[in-house]
Every structure is written in structure tokens, then in C-alpha cells.
Design an enzyme around this catalytic site. Structure first.
Site, PDB file in Angstrom:
ATOM      1  N   SER A 199       0.791  -1.222   0.000  1.00  0.00           N
ATOM      2  CA  SER A 199       0.000   0.000   0.000  1.00  0.00           C
ATOM      3  C   SER A 199       0.831   1.283   0.000  1.00  0.00           C
ATOM      4  O   SER A 199       1.597   1.508  -0.914  1.00  0.00           O
ATOM      5  CB  SER A 199      -0.941  -0.048   1.198  1.00  0.00           C
ATOM      6  OG  SER A 199      -1.916   0.911   1.079  1.00  0.00           O
ATOM      7  N   HIS A 200       0.713   2.068   1.071  1.00  0.00           N
ATOM      8  CA  HIS A 200       1.390   3.369   1.123  1.00  0.00           C
ATOM      9  C   HIS A 200       2.850   3.248   1.553  1.00  0.00           C
ATOM     10  O   HIS A 200       3.556   4.249   1.615  1.00  0.00           O
ATOM     11  CB  HIS A 200       0.643   4.290   2.088  1.00  0.00           C
ATOM     12  CG  HIS A 200       0.560   3.711   3.471  1.00  0.00           C
ATOM     13  ND1 HIS A 200      -0.229   2.629   3.769  1.00  0.00           N
ATOM     14  CD2 HIS A 200       1.187   4.037   4.617  1.00  0.00           C
ATOM     15  CE1 HIS A 200      -0.093   2.335   5.054  1.00  0.00           C
ATOM     16  NE2 HIS A 200       0.763   3.167   5.588  1.00  0.00           N
ATOM     17  N   ASP A 250      -1.418   1.529  -3.854  1.00  0.00           N
ATOM     18  CA  ASP A 250      -2.368   0.541  -4.380  1.00  0.00           C
ATOM     19  C   ASP A 250      -3.727   1.165  -4.697  1.00  0.00           C
ATOM     20  O   ASP A 250      -4.702   0.446  -4.934  1.00  0.00           O
ATOM     21  CB  ASP A 250      -2.509  -0.645  -3.425  1.00  0.00           C
ATOM     22  CG  ASP A 250      -3.107  -0.263  -2.078  1.00  0.00           C
ATOM     23  OD1 ASP A 250      -2.945   0.900  -1.663  1.00  0.00           O
ATOM     24  OD2 ASP A 250      -3.739  -1.124  -1.442  1.00  0.00           O
ATOM     25  N   ASP A 277      -6.066   2.682  -3.067  1.00  0.00           N
ATOM     26  CA  ASP A 277      -7.284   2.652  -2.257  1.00  0.00           C
ATOM     27  C   ASP A 277      -7.442   3.919  -1.411  1.00  0.00           C
ATOM     28  O   ASP A 277      -8.518   4.196  -0.902  1.00  0.00           O
ATOM     29  CB  ASP A 277      -7.379   1.378  -1.405  1.00  0.00           C
ATOM     30  CG  ASP A 277      -6.184   1.164  -0.502  1.00  0.00           C
ATOM     31  OD1 ASP A 277      -5.221   1.959  -0.575  1.00  0.00           O
ATOM     32  OD2 ASP A 277      -6.204   0.189   0.270  1.00  0.00           O
ATOM     33  N   ARG A 278      -6.377   4.702  -1.286  1.00  0.00           N
ATOM     34  CA  ARG A 278      -6.508   5.957  -0.542  1.00  0.00           C
ATOM     35  C   ARG A 278      -6.674   7.135  -1.491  1.00  0.00           C
ATOM     36  O   ARG A 278      -6.252   7.066  -2.647  1.00  0.00           O
ATOM     37  CB  ARG A 278      -5.255   6.217   0.287  1.00  0.00           C
ATOM     38  CG  ARG A 278      -4.994   5.181   1.326  1.00  0.00           C
ATOM     39  CD  ARG A 278      -3.823   5.604   2.184  1.00  0.00           C
ATOM     40  NE  ARG A 278      -3.583   4.591   3.208  1.00  0.00           N
ATOM     41  CZ  ARG A 278      -2.927   4.817   4.324  1.00  0.00           C
ATOM     42  NH1 ARG A 278      -2.425   6.015   4.569  1.00  0.00           N
ATOM     43  NH2 ARG A 278      -2.755   3.861   5.214  1.00  0.00           N
ATOM     44  N   ASP A 321      -2.745   6.508  -3.142  1.00  0.00           N
ATOM     45  CA  ASP A 321      -1.539   5.844  -2.627  1.00  0.00           C
ATOM     46  C   ASP A 321      -1.093   4.723  -3.570  1.00  0.00           C
ATOM     47  O   ASP A 321      -1.674   4.529  -4.639  1.00  0.00           O
ATOM     48  CB  ASP A 321      -1.764   5.327  -1.194  1.00  0.00           C
ATOM     49  CG  ASP A 321      -2.696   4.126  -1.142  1.00  0.00           C
ATOM     50  OD1 ASP A 321      -3.513   3.972  -2.071  1.00  0.00           O
ATOM     51  OD2 ASP A 321      -2.596   3.333  -0.180  1.00  0.00           O
ATOM     52  N   LYS A 330     -11.534   0.293   0.438  1.00  0.00           N
ATOM     53  CA  LYS A 330     -11.625   1.719   0.187  1.00  0.00           C
ATOM     54  C   LYS A 330     -11.191   1.976  -1.251  1.00  0.00           C
ATOM     55  O   LYS A 330     -10.512   1.139  -1.844  1.00  0.00           O
ATOM     56  CB  LYS A 330     -10.807   2.513   1.193  1.00  0.00           C
ATOM     57  CG  LYS A 330      -9.360   2.061   1.376  1.00  0.00           C
ATOM     58  CD  LYS A 330      -8.768   2.803   2.560  1.00  0.00           C
ATOM     59  CE  LYS A 330      -7.293   2.490   2.749  1.00  0.00           C
ATOM     60  NZ  LYS A 330      -7.048   1.298   3.569  1.00  0.00           N
TER      61      LYS A 330
HETATM   62  C1  VG1 Z   1      -3.016   2.430   8.489  1.00  0.00           C
HETATM   63  C2  VG1 Z   1      -4.175   3.377   8.682  1.00  0.00           C
HETATM   64  C3  VG1 Z   1      -5.487   2.620   8.559  1.00  0.00           C
HETATM   65  C4  VG1 Z   1      -5.538   1.896   7.218  1.00  0.00           C
HETATM   66  C5  VG1 Z   1      -4.321   1.009   7.065  1.00  0.00           C
HETATM   67  C6  VG1 Z   1      -4.263   0.344   5.704  1.00  0.00           C
HETATM   68  O1  VG1 Z   1      -3.022   1.474   9.513  1.00  0.00           O
HETATM   69  O2  VG1 Z   1      -4.100   4.032   9.911  1.00  0.00           O
HETATM   70  O3  VG1 Z   1      -6.553   3.517   8.704  1.00  0.00           O
HETATM   71  O4  VG1 Z   1      -6.702   1.117   7.124  1.00  0.00           O
HETATM   72  O5  VG1 Z   1      -3.138   1.775   7.228  1.00  0.00           O
HETATM   73  O6  VG1 Z   1      -4.297   1.267   4.685  1.00  0.00           O
HETATM   74  P1  VG1 Z   1      -2.101   1.569  10.825  1.00  0.00           P
HETATM   75  O7  VG1 Z   1      -2.428   0.333  11.618  1.00  0.00           O
HETATM   76  O8  VG1 Z   1      -0.690   1.656  10.358  1.00  0.00           O
HETATM   77  O9  VG1 Z   1      -2.497   2.825  11.511  1.00  0.00           O
HETATM   78  V1  VG1 Z   1      -3.603   0.897   3.203  1.00  0.00           V
HETATM   79  O10 VG1 Z   1      -4.006   2.040   2.123  1.00  0.00           O
HETATM   80  O11 VG1 Z   1      -2.064   1.189   3.594  1.00  0.00           O
HETATM   81  O12 VG1 Z   1      -3.823  -0.689   2.979  1.00  0.00           O
HETATM   82 CO    CO Z   2      -3.476   1.550   0.260  1.00  0.00          CO
END
Ligand code: VG1
Ligand code: CO
Length: 571
Positions: A119-120, A299, A301-302, A297, A398
Site C-alpha cells: 500500500s502506502h 495501491d 485505495d486511498r 496511494d 476503500k
Molecule cells: C493504516 C491506517 C489505517 C488503514 C491502514 C491500511 O493502519 O491508519 O486507517 O486502514 O493503514 O491502509 P495503521 O495500523 O498503520 O495505523 V492501506 O491504504 O495502507 O492498505
Molecule cells: Co493503500
């Protein structure tokens, strides 16, 4: 012709999925049998009838090492008995598009899908990789299933894999012939276009002709930044090819295995080019800036949404979309909004809108998987997280591009037949705050604490719960616990909430997505009534009056415990 081979292996102890999938450094994934063990553990957590003869979907954000992981997953999947593979073209597909693809399979025929993304998190040989598994409803598997996979990974002794060095093509369909118990089984690998299905779905969900009227205006200037992630191809297919946005307004839209060295995280820290173009930090007031800036981001989804010289905080974005839901076909296609939900640290802005509209508003722990049951049960239509995530019942993840289309729709609707000055994002948000008040919001992250420091912070936070209650009349404090109203599962220890009478909150959580060390997230949410100052600077507001960052340091003693003078990142 391939045979199936059984390989002896030893378990790893760290294959527990966090907030969203298993995220580790590439180097960790490169250990002997690491990926094989994890993929097999997922299969081991299901009954054979759940996957034998069923379709397995595979996609990812194109990051470094995905190709290796995808080839292994095909071989392990087929060896375990899946009947068909639907593989994203060149392995490239956004997380929301994979969710859609899984949901588009004929009922009862799909096992689920692996999504290769962190992801990010940044990518490259020294950075992160990730594996997510989504079930046949297109949603990341729930907590209980996560635990089963973890348990299986700790007990694993062997995995099944095709005994072949063949590399399966990722850009054209192919077939695998497997010899099994004297018979031959043929498994097809279908190739699914990265964007086609998703783009067609968006055309059904949104009124593209209406959105085009917005792009026809001379005074509407839109820019997008793909941060070298997988959103780029979708942005080109929709914003450029359909809406006619000039190429030069779409930045970094080619997915790169290392995201060009960037952190593909759309926020005020990592989306630097976009920040500058939108002049969010108000460095050059003489400059004409675009009316709408957006990014996704790694992938896709953000989403991040900017108006000229302003960020729409994700919590506000969720509230504003809820407030304007009637204008958005995607949200009302099956009747009025059912209900809404937000993650616990997301501000209460959406609660106020829900209350006014008589909608049920759910508060769930952080992580999209917690929305799954509410969506499946038809309790909610729309949901979001403070971490730049917004989505709805159209899929079970998302969806960054979808959220941008929601905002484009709101703008197009507000400017329908408007030949005067553009009614833009600032006007829409100001009207919103005048009605509901404003929840000023920001997050401090303290990264890379060691285990001992993390334990000490937790201990301090527990102690401070009682102290907080005595500090001001009406103060409340608790450790957040979620009782899922659908399957009645309970998720404990989901963060510390310190709350004021008017709804303002200071929240602490430990991140579940960092690939090394512990990250403490501190969320500040300060509510200002409609008659208060609605146009102040977020950073000033959280520090003025009761100084939230200072209070947070007191409650946790994090500076002493971890030897810090401030947070690693402020978003
Ligand atoms: C973070 C965010 C959370 C989100 C998750 C996955 O998690 O706070 O809101 O759902 O990333 O997003 P954490 O546990 O690091 O706070 V994605 O777009 O990175 O799959
Ligand atoms: Co993501």
C-alpha cells in the site's frame, strides 16, 4: 506437464497480518520458503472445498518482488487444487479493482484473491512488500480468519507446489497441465485488463456526462498525482481519456517498482509536488492555483483531496460526501443512504451529519476489514477512515479514484447551470462548517520505538485514563473495544481515547502496518461550533487553549520514554 511436489518447511513466527495484510521488508520475504509458507498457511486455514476447483484472483501494485511472489502463488495455488487463475495483466491491478474483480466472479465459483501490495509503504529491494488475502466477498478476511492463518503459519511443516521452473506469462492467457493421480487436469490462467472492468463500473456508478460539464468550464483546473503507484493507469483511462484532462495535469502516472523512490502515501508530507502546486502551505499567494488537486496511494485505495490552498481532511471529506449523498448516483442507486461508519480515530464530523439526517453511524476499529460485515449486512452504504480512505458498498475496499469521482460529482452538481464564478471546494466546505461546526484534525506519528519503549508508553496510557477523567468536568477516557453487531465478535485494545464533553478527543494507537519497530499514532480532534472561528490554521487550533500535543506528551510521557523531542511525521 507439471507434477505436484510436497516440500518440507519450518514455520516462521512472525507471519501475523496487521491492519491490512502481511507487511515486511523485501529482505524478510526473500528468506527461504517465507512466501511459500504464508501462501500455504492461507490455504491451510480453509476447508479444501472452499478452494478446490475454484477461481483464484491475483493482482498487485507492481512493486519490487511482486513478480516473484505472483509466480510462486500460481504454483502453490494450482498445486493446492484451484481450478482457474484470474491474473491481472502484468500483475497490475489496484486493491479496489481486485475487490471488484473478485465480486464479479460467478457466485460460488471464486475462492478469493491475493493482492501483492504494501500500500502506502515505500517499495524497492530495501523497502517493503505486502500480501493481502481477500475472501469471496471481495473484502480482506476478518480478524478471526487472520488469526487462523497466523496459527497455521506457526504450525506449518510442508507446502504443495508445482514441480516446474516454468515462468507463466503475465500478459497473455495460458494453460497449466497438472498430472495428478494418473489423470491430467488443465488449469487456465486468464488475463484481466488492469483498468477495463473498473472503468466500466465507474461509468455505471457515476454520471460521467454530468462530470464532463465541469471539465468543460474554463475556470475549472484539475490536477492529479499518481505518486508512481497503480492509480496512474486508472487516472489516465478516466480523467484523461474520458474527461479530457490534459496529459500534463496528470503527474507520475506510470507505476514504478520502487515508486521512483517516493513514499506513495497521499498526505501533506509525502505528496510534496501536489502540496506545492496547490500551495497548501500558502507560500505564494500571488500564484493562481488549480481548483482541484488529488492523489492516491501505491495501491490506489486511498485518496487525498485538495481545494486551492486547502486540504480537505479525510474526516471532513467523509462528512461532506455524506451530507451531499443525495447528489451522488453511486450512493443512492439502491435507495437512500442506509447508514454510515467511520474508524474510531476518524473525527466525529460525519456523526453530526448522520444525526441530522437520521442515519445510523457506526464506529469501528482502524482497518477496512471492520467495515466488511456492516456492508455485507446492508447496514451502511458509505464509510471512511482518517487515513485518507473513503469507500462504499460498491466493493469491499476503500477506493481512491471512486472518492475523487464523488467530489467531482458534488462540484458538477453544485455548478449545474451555474454560469457565474465556480462554486469550488472551499465554498462547499465553508458552507458545511457553518452548518455543523468544524472538527480541526491532525495526526502525529512517532516512529520506530523499540518493544520496551512501546510497552512503557502503553503502561503510561493505561494509568492516564483515570487522571484524565479528573482533569475537567465531563471528561471521559477508555480503551476502545468493538463488538461487531453482525457476527458479535469482540476486538479488544483498539486504542486509547481521551475525550472532552464537547466531543474533542486525543487518541493513541499503535500502527499495524509498519514493517519494523513500533509506531505510535496520536490523533488530535478539536471541535469548534458553527459560531466559532471556522477558518483558522489546524496546527494553531490544536495548540491553542488546551494544547493537545502537549497534553498528549503528558499522558504518554513519550518524549522521555523514547528520547524524543517531537513526532517523526505530522499529517
Ligand atoms: C493504516 C491506517 C489505517 C488503514 C491502514 C491500511 O493502519 O491508519 O486507517 O486502514 O493503514 O491502509 P495503521 O495500523 O498503520 O495505523 V492501506 O491504504 O495502507 O492498505
Ligand atoms: Co493503500
Amino acid at each position: 506437464m507439471s507434477k505436484i511436489k510436497e516440500v518440507q518447511t519450518k514455520p516462521y513466527t512472525d507471519q501475523k497480518m496487521g491492519t491490512s495484510g502481511l507487511r515486511k521488508k523485501v529482505k524478510v520475504y526473500q528468506q527461504e520458503n517465507y512466501i511459500e509458507n504464508f501462501i500455504q498457511s492461507v490455504f491451510d486455514s480453509y476447508k479444501p472445498e472452499d478452494y478446490k476447483g475454484k477461481t483464484l484472483v491475483i493482482g498487485g501494485d507492481g512493486r519490487f518482488y511482486n513478480d516473484v511472489a505472483i509466480q510462486l502463488t500460481i504454483k502453490i495455488g494450482v498445486a493446492n487444487g484451484v481450478g482457474k487463475i484470474v491474473l491481472a495483466e502484468n500483475g497490475l491491478m489496484s486493491t479496489p479493482a481486485v475487490s471488484l474483480l473478485i465480486r464479479s466472479q460467478p457466485k460460488g465459483e471464486c475462492y478469493g484473491g491475493f493482492i501483492f501490495t504494501a500500500s502506502h509503504n515505500p517499495g524497492g529491494p530495501n523497502e517493503d512488500m505486502g500480501i493481502k488475502f481477500n475472501g469471496d466477498n471481495g473484502a480482506a478476511i476478518p480478524e478471526g480468519k487472520n488469526n487462523e492463518v497466523f496459527e497455521a503459519s506457526k504450525k506449518i511443516t510442508k507446502y504443495l507446489i508445482l514441480d516446474t521452473n516454468e515462468k507463466f506469462p503475465m500478459d497473455k492467457p495460458s494453460e497449466i497441465k497438472v498430472e495428478e493421480n494418473g489423470t491430467v487436469r488443465t488449469v487456465k490462467i486468464e488475463i484481466e485488463s488492469t483498468t477495463k472492468r473498473y472503468v466500466e463500473e465507474m461509468q455505471k456508478l457515476f454520471d460521467f456526462d454530468l462530470i464532463k460539464t465541469l471539465f468543460k468550464r474554463d475556470d475549472f483546473h484539475f490536477i492529479f498525482d499518481g505518486l508512481n503507484g497503480i492509480s496512474g493507469p486508472y487516472a489516465i483511462a478516466i480523467f484523461q481519456d474520458i474527461f479530457g484532462v490534459p496529459k500534463e495535469n496528470l503527474d507520475k502516472c506510470k507505476p514504478l517498482p520502487d515508486f521512483g523512490g517516493l513514499h506513495p502515501d497521499p498526505n501533506l508530507v509525502h505528496a510534496k509536488d501536489l502540496d506545492a502546486k496547490m500551495d497548501v502551505f500558502k507560500k505564494d499567494l500571488s500564484k493562481k492555483v488549480p481548483d482541484f488537486g488529488a492523489a492516491c496511494d501505491g495501491d490506489a485505495d486511498r485518496n487525498i483531496i485538495f481545494g486551492p490552498r486547502m486540504l480537505v481532511s479525510p474526516s471532513d471529506s467523509l462528512a461532506a460526501i455524506t451530507n451531499n449523498a443525495d447528489l451522488i448516483k453511486s450512493l443512492t442507486r439502491n435507495g437512500p443512504l442506509k447508514g454510515v461508519a467511520r474508524s474510531m480515530p476518524t473525527s466525529g464530523a460525519v456523526d453530526r451529519v448522520a444525526k441530522k439526517k437520521g442515519l445510523q453511524c457506526y464506529e469501528v476499529p482502524t482497518g477496512w476489514k471492520f467495515f466488511g460485515n456492516l456492508l455485507d449486512d446492508g447496514r451502511i452504504t458509505l464509510c471512511g477512515e482518517e487515513s485518507f480512505g473513503t469507500g462504499s458498498d460498491h466493493i469491499r475496499e476503500k477506493d481512491g479514484v471512486w472518492a475523487i469521482l464523488c467530489w467531482l460529482t458534488i462540484l458538477a452538481q453544485k455548478n449545474k447551470d451555474n454560469k457565474g464564478k465556480l462554486i469550488g471546494i472551499p465554498e462547499i466546505m465553508q458552507e458545511h462548517w457553518k452548518c455543523y461546526g468544524r472538527d480541526y484534525y491532525c495526526r502525529y506519528d512517532y516512529e520506530d520505538l523499540n518493544n520496551e519503549q512501546a510497552a512503557k508508553v502503553k503502561e503510561n496510557l493505561n494509568k492516564s485514563l483515570e487522571t484524565w477523567k479528573t482533569m475537567k468536568e465531563g471528561n471521559e477516557a477508555c480503551v476502545f473495544e468493538y463488538n461487531d453487531p453482525v457476527d458479535h465478535s469482540v476486538s479488544k485494545n483498539q486504542g486509547w481515547i481521551y475525550k472532552y464533553k464537547n466531543g474533542s478527543r486525543i487518541i493513541f494507537r499503535f500502527s499495524g502496518t509498519s514493517s519494523a519497530g513500533a509506531t505510535v499514532r496520536i490523533y488530535f480532534e478539536k471541535h469548534v461550533d458553527p459560531d466559532g472561528n471556522l477558518l483558522a490554521d489546524v496546527a494553531d487550533v490544536v495548540k491553542s487553549g488546551d494544547n493537545f500535543p502537549e497534553l498528549a506528551v503528558k499522558l504518554s510521557d513519550i518524549h522521555n520514554v523514547a528520547g524524543r523531542t517531537g513526532p517523526t511525521v505530522i499529517t
